[in-house]
Design a protein around this motif. Structure first.
Motif, PDB file in Angstrom:
ATOM      1  N   LEU A  61     -52.272  -7.463 104.456  1.00 32.95           N
ATOM      2  CA  LEU A  61     -53.071  -8.376 103.460  1.00 32.95           C
ATOM      3  C   LEU A  61     -54.391  -8.812 104.198  1.00 32.95           C
ATOM      4  N   HIS A  62     -54.482  -8.890 105.573  1.00 36.44           N
ATOM      5  CA  HIS A  62     -55.667  -9.368 106.445  1.00 36.44           C
ATOM      6  C   HIS A  62     -56.759  -8.320 105.990  1.00 36.44           C
ATOM      7  N   SER A  63     -56.422  -6.952 105.518  1.00 37.45           N
ATOM      8  CA  SER A  63     -57.644  -5.947 105.376  1.00 37.45           C
ATOM      9  C   SER A  63     -57.811  -5.871 103.860  1.00 37.45           C
ATOM     10  N   GLN A  64     -57.247  -6.710 103.109  1.00 36.93           N
ATOM     11  CA  GLN A  64     -57.513  -6.509 101.469  1.00 36.93           C
ATOM     12  C   GLN A  64     -58.714  -7.375 101.226  1.00 36.93           C
ATOM     13  N   PRO A  65     -59.677  -6.673 100.635  1.00 37.59           N
ATOM     14  CA  PRO A  65     -60.762  -7.408 100.256  1.00 37.59           C
ATOM     15  C   PRO A  65     -60.552  -8.729  99.167  1.00 37.59           C
ATOM     16  N   PHE A  66     -61.068  -9.944  99.534  1.00 35.64           N
ATOM     17  CA  PHE A  66     -60.899 -11.263  98.617  1.00 35.64           C
ATOM     18  C   PHE A  66     -59.532 -11.662  98.834  1.00 35.64           C
ATOM     19  N   HIS A  67     -58.743 -11.333  99.807  1.00 37.03           N
ATOM     20  CA  HIS A  67     -57.412 -11.786 100.010  1.00 37.03           C
ATOM     21  C   HIS A  67     -57.736 -13.201 100.951  1.00 37.03           C
ATOM     22  N   PRO A  68     -57.057 -14.217 100.698  1.00 39.85           N
ATOM     23  CA  PRO A  68     -57.360 -15.385 101.894  1.00 39.85           C
ATOM     24  C   PRO A  68     -57.280 -15.049 103.062  1.00 39.85           C
ATOM     25  N   LEU A  69     -56.422 -14.336 103.520  1.00 37.86           N
ATOM     26  CA  LEU A  69     -56.280 -13.824 104.875  1.00 37.86           C
ATOM     27  C   LEU A  69     -57.502 -13.189 105.625  1.00 37.86           C
ATOM     28  N   SER A  70     -58.013 -12.111 104.562  1.00 43.17           N
ATOM     29  CA  SER A  70     -59.268 -11.329 104.965  1.00 43.17           C
ATOM     30  C   SER A  70     -60.446 -12.206 105.052  1.00 43.17           C
ATOM     31  N   THR A  71     -60.467 -13.325 104.046  1.00 43.60           N
ATOM     32  CA  THR A  71     -61.487 -14.323 103.986  1.00 43.60           C
ATOM     33  C   THR A  71     -61.555 -15.004 105.410  1.00 43.60           C
ATOM     34  N   LEU A  72     -60.391 -15.561 105.627  1.00 43.78           N
ATOM     35  CA  LEU A  72     -60.261 -16.364 107.090  1.00 43.78           C
ATOM     36  C   LEU A  72     -60.802 -15.391 108.152  1.00 43.78           C
ATOM     37  N   ARG A  73     -60.097 -14.106 108.144  1.00 48.61           N
ATOM     38  CA  ARG A  73     -60.489 -13.306 109.208  1.00 48.61           C
ATOM     39  C   ARG A  73     -61.977 -13.239 109.428  1.00 48.61           C
TER      40      ARG A  73
END
Length: 305
Positions: A61-73
């Motif tokens: 999930l941390h590498s999926q575009p526009f996912h909150p975790l990716s945004t925070l990362r």
């Protein structure tokens, strides 16, 4: 310094904690194995990974575009632009990497099959991003951020789930006069920035009898590095939470803590939506970890949230 910077949890659909596994027989005759991210691993009597957990491994999930975790990362990586950024290391590690390289005691409860997910007696799913710390230091990286999914056999509730995410980072300073001059200059820069910002910081001593400097470290240098750790993270907290404080000063407080892999150690909380929210754990990384990595003779800091 070495800093562990992000631990965020997300709540999702229920996950069974039973002992069933996604296993098959090679040609109907060979040993039972698990398929994990395209690789086959033999199982044994300690295997306890469920099909539900296996189904989460490819999600990243941390590498999926526009996912909150990716945004925070992305927000945190932009705060440390001169660090190497990593996010694709395999979640399958050895218990030695996950625990022993980080000075976890032999009787630590996290080693139990009731607390962690084991592929077999020799391999497990990482329980924290620190499982890669020595590995990354050995590669010669001195400034880095690492984001990853991690796995623990937590009971599911409003703030716990067996799959969550962490970000960890490191920046090593040489433990000599030149290295400490670099730290002092950075401390001055960060102090000036925070003094001009809308933030209130409740601090604790950088070193104390209950939160001591390591015996192999010069107390003066350890104090400077712990101060730099705090200033760096206060700056990060301001970047992440400052705009949502509603025009009020952002309140941050530091608390003495204990972790097997750092000393001195601290936790950080932010006053958010009317209550104190635990954000991270931090500290000066144990010299034994750097020695294991054959890294430089240096001090470093580590923080997590």
């Amino acid at each position: 310094m070495a800093t562990k910077i992000l631990k965020s949890r997300f709540v999702g659909p229920s996950v069974s904690h039973g002992n069933s596994t996604h296993s098959r027989r090679l040609s109907g005759l060979g040993p039972t194995y698990l398929e994990i991210l395209g690789n086959r691993y033999p199982t044994d009597s300690v295997t306890n990974i469920t099909p539900a957990i296996l189904s989460k491994l490819p999600l990243r999930l941390h590498s999926q575009p526009f996912h909150p975790l990716s945004t925070l990362r992305a927000l945190i990586e932009s705060h440390y632009p001169n660090f190497a950024h990593m996010a694709s290391l395999s979640p399958v590690v050895s218990p030695f990497k996950n625990f022993d390289e980080l000075s976890f005691p032999k009787d630590h409860p996290g080693r139990s099959i009731t607390d962690s997910y084991y592929v077999n007696k020799d391999l497990m799913l990482r329980t924290h991003t620190s499982a890669h710390e020595v590995e990354v230091f050995r590669q010669g990286e001195t400034k880095w951020l690492l984001t990853a999914d991690v796995y623990r056999r937590d009971e599911i509730d409003g703030s716990h789930y067996p799959v969550f995410h962490q970000m960890e980072g490191a920046c090593i300073f040489n433990a000599d006069a030149s290295g400490m001059k670099e730290v002092e200059e950075d401390n001055e820069r960060l102090s000036q920035h925070l003094a001009l910002s809308n933030i209130i910081i409740e601090d604790v001593p950088h070193i104390s009898p209950s939160n001591p400097c390591q015996s192999s470290h010069d107390p003066r240098y350890s104090d400077l590095v712990a101060k730099n750790l705090k200033l760096s993270l206060n700056s990060l907290m301001l970047a992440l939470f400052g705009e949502v404080a509603g025009g009020n000063p952002l309140k941050v407080r530091w608390i003495e803590a204990y972790f097997p892999f750092t000393s001195p150690s601290f936790e950080v909380e932010v006053f958010f939506r009317g209550k104190w929210l635990e954000i991270l754990g931090s500290g000066v990384i144990r010299q034994t970890t750097l020695d294991t990595a054959s890294s430089y003779s240096s001090l470093d800091e580590k923080h997590r949230y």
